[in-house]
Motif scaffolding. Structure first.
Motif, PDB file in Angstrom:
ATOM      1  N   PRO A 169       0.838  -1.200   0.000  1.00 16.33           N
ATOM      2  CA  PRO A 169       0.000   0.000   0.000  1.00 16.33           C
ATOM      3  C   PRO A 169       0.868   1.243   0.000  1.00 16.33           C
ATOM      4  O   PRO A 169       1.967   1.259   0.581  1.00 16.33           O
ATOM      5  N   PRO A 170       0.441   2.237  -0.647  1.00 19.18           N
ATOM      6  CA  PRO A 170       1.238   3.466  -0.723  1.00 19.18           C
ATOM      7  C   PRO A 170       1.405   4.083   0.659  1.00 19.18           C
ATOM      8  O   PRO A 170       0.492   4.040   1.483  1.00 19.18           O
ATOM      9  N   GLN A 171       2.574   4.645   0.864  1.00 20.72           N
ATOM     10  CA  GLN A 171       2.836   5.292   2.142  1.00 20.72           C
ATOM     11  C   GLN A 171       2.531   6.780   2.017  1.00 20.72           C
ATOM     12  O   GLN A 171       3.217   7.505   1.299  1.00 20.72           O
ATOM     13  N   HIS A 172       1.529   7.182   2.802  1.00 23.03           N
ATOM     14  CA  HIS A 172       1.119   8.581   2.701  1.00 23.03           C
ATOM     15  C   HIS A 172       1.930   9.421   3.704  1.00 23.03           C
ATOM     16  O   HIS A 172       2.211   8.983   4.810  1.00 23.03           O
ATOM     17  N   GLY A 173       2.244  10.620   3.361  1.00 30.13           N
ATOM     18  CA  GLY A 173       2.846  11.553   4.312  1.00 30.13           C
ATOM     19  C   GLY A 173       1.753  12.257   5.123  1.00 30.13           C
ATOM     20  O   GLY A 173       0.579  11.904   5.046  1.00 30.13           O
ATOM     21  N   ILE A 174       2.153  13.264   5.888  1.00 31.51           N
ATOM     22  CA  ILE A 174       1.180  14.025   6.688  1.00 31.51           C
ATOM     23  C   ILE A 174       0.566  15.070   5.788  1.00 31.51           C
ATOM     24  O   ILE A 174       1.266  15.956   5.280  1.00 31.51           O
ATOM     25  N   ASP A 175      -0.684  14.940   5.645  1.00 35.13           N
ATOM     26  CA  ASP A 175      -1.313  15.915   4.759  1.00 35.13           C
ATOM     27  C   ASP A 175      -1.772  17.130   5.582  1.00 35.13           C
ATOM     28  O   ASP A 175      -1.721  17.163   6.819  1.00 35.13           O
ATOM     29  N   ASP A 193      -4.764  16.650   8.243  1.00 33.63           N
ATOM     30  CA  ASP A 193      -4.417  15.974   9.492  1.00 33.63           C
ATOM     31  C   ASP A 193      -3.594  16.905  10.403  1.00 33.63           C
ATOM     32  O   ASP A 193      -3.794  16.952  11.629  1.00 33.63           O
TER      33      ASP A 193
END
Lengths: 153, 355
Positions: free
Chosen positions: B311-317, B320
């Motif tokens: 699964p793709p690793q999301h950063g802090i958007d 959030d």
């Protein structure tokens, strides 16, 4: 002086149609521009006529012409800039005997479209070296004929 | 009286026997064979089987009842209905007509004994036995007089002979009106156009680009088992490709190209400095396009295994982070308020002993 296509002009066009960049540029730079204004341009116009005749004279519909011009322009960005689609379609139909107006097409648009159509037909036909030579022999004969008739008038 | 009886009974009973025609009993006996002979019994059995299996349905002859041709029509020799067949059967036979036209046959041309089986060739009562036993009809080319001298009615005999010809001999059916010395005499019907005429008319249609050219072909593609004219009229196959151009057409094509060339010379040939500059500029760009090799690609190499991608690793958007800051701010504010109140209470307690 009799107007006629020279061997250098024919070799230049052959290098152009066979995609030999350096050879074409070298030959074109060495052309006698005065003579080329008649002979080489006559080769281009006669080549366009012969190419269209080979491509479409056995039967065509407008959709075929539109499709051909579309493929031609989709070849590259430069081709899309060089070829005005309406002018190219009119020129092809005129060459096939249709009564369509081509007088108002300016010289640059007409010659650019003719050169591009000629190159595209040769490319799509996949002519071998001998077939290209045979084709260019016919083109040269027609161009000489045209130049001779122009000189008579 | 059924049709079988009408055929087998003496013709003079009906009173319609043409003058000069031979007596029916002799003709039928000669045709079917003697009743007490094996051949006669077999032919009669085949004929009876034919009529027994004939149920009068239109599909038997592929012709509706109303389409029965008139009796005086030269084409009416093929029965459209059982009634028509019966009426004709009670009339003069083929031999009667042939005798009237050609005169009495010579001994060498005497019809074979099983001739009526061939009469019903292709009909509802056609059986393998009748086919195999049916002798070949005499070649009309041998017996018929010069076509120019043929009286009306020879057409009927010719067609019957063609229908009775063996199917394994297609050349018999490859005759077309164009091959005949002259068209058949059919005053009520327009003459069948010859192959050349058909091509000429189709050429006219092809001028609009919509017509279909037929190729001249002496060999018809019609079904040789079809009765009547159907097998003879289909002398051209419409599915044939276009015939090659004739010399005249080639000359016209060259003339057309010459005229187009003249027009192109007048209106589509620009020369001079501007034309040469345009050619030079376009040529410089075009030669690059022509030279550029088309992508050849590489052979596709598949990696074994079918592990799904992680699964793709999301950063802090941004959303959030804002929520976290908001919660932290609220907590900090509550903590400060609580601390200040605590401090105030402490101060009051400290001051209390001196009050």
């Amino acid at each position: 002086m009799a107007l006629a296509v020279t061997d250098e002009q024919l070799a230049t066009l052959r290098a152009l149609l066979s995609g030999e960049v350096e050879k074409y540029r070298g030959l074109f730079d060495r052309l006698d521009r005065r003579a080329a204004q008649d002979g080489y341009t006559a080769l281009i116009a006669a080549g366009f006529f012969e190419a269209v005749d080979r491509k479409f004279s056995t039967g065509y519909e407008y959709a075929d012409i539109i499709d051909f011009v579309g493929r031609l322009r989709a070849q590259s960005d430069a081709a899309a800039e060089d070829v005005d689609p309406h002018a190219a379609e009119l020129l092809i139909r005129h060459s096939l005997g249709e009564d369509v107006p081509v007088d108002e097409i300016d010289t640059k648009t007409m010659v650019s479209a003719q050169t591009r159509v000629l190159g595209r037909v040769v490319q799509e036909e996949g002519m071998s070296g001998a077939e290209l030579d045979s084709f260019l022999a016919d083109v040269r004969q027609l161009a000489d004929n045209w130049l001779g008739r122009e000189q008579e008038q | 009286m059924n049709a079988m009886d009408r055929i087998l009974r003496p013709a003079h009973d009906s009173g319609d026997r043409p003058s000069g025609a031979p007596d029916r009993p002799r003709t039928m006996d000669a045709a079917l064979g003697a009743p007490d002979s094996d051949l006669g019994r077999r032919n009669r059995a085949a004929l009876e089987a034919a009529f027994d299996s004939w149920d009068d349905s239109p599909g038997d002859w592929d012709l509706p009842e109303d389409d029965a041709p008139p009796a005086d029509d030269v084409h009416s020799d093929w029965p459209g209905t059982r009634t028509a067949a019966s009426e004709r059967a009670s009339g003069p036979s083929w031999h009667d007509i042939s005798a009237e036209i050609y005169g009495p046959p010579s001994p060498s041309e005497q019809p074979p004994v099983a001739w009526p089986a061939a009469e019903f060739r292709g009909g509802p009562g056609r059986t393998a036995e009748s086919d195999s036993d049916a002798p070949r009809s005499p070649d009309p080319a041998d017996t018929a007089p010069d076509p120019a001298e043929r009286p009306e009615g020879v057409w009927s005999a010719d067609r019957r002979a063609t229908a009775a010809a063996p199917e394994s001999d297609p050349t018999t059916l490859r005759r077309s009106p164009a091959e005949s010395p002259e068209p058949f005499d059919e005053p009520d019907q327009p003459a069948q156009p010859s192959s050349v005429e058909r091509l000429a008319s189709s050429d006219d249609e092809s001028a609009n680009g919509e017509g279909t050219r037929y190729r001249a072909d002496p060999a018809p593609s019609g079904d040789p088992t079809q009765p009547g004219d159907a097998g003879l009229q289909n002398i051209s196959d419409p599915l044939r490709p276009e015939r090659p151009p004739t010399g005249q057409e080639l000359a016209d094509m060259h003339g057309d190209k010459r005229s187009r060339s003249e027009r192109a010379l007048r209106t589509a040939f620009r020369r001079g400095e501007d034309a040469l500059d345009a050619t030079s500029a376009t040529g410089d760009r075009m030669v690059v396009d022509l030279e550029a090799p088309s992508p050849t690609g590489h052979p596709e190499t598949r990696v074994p295994g079918s592990d799904p991608a992680p699964p793709p690793q999301h950063g802090i958007d941004g959303g959030d982070a804002t929520s976290a800051l908001f919660v932290a701010s609220l907590g900090t504010a509550q903590l400060l308020i609580w601390g200040r109140n605590k401090f105030a209470e402490t101060i009051k307690r400290v001051q209390w002993p001196w009050q």
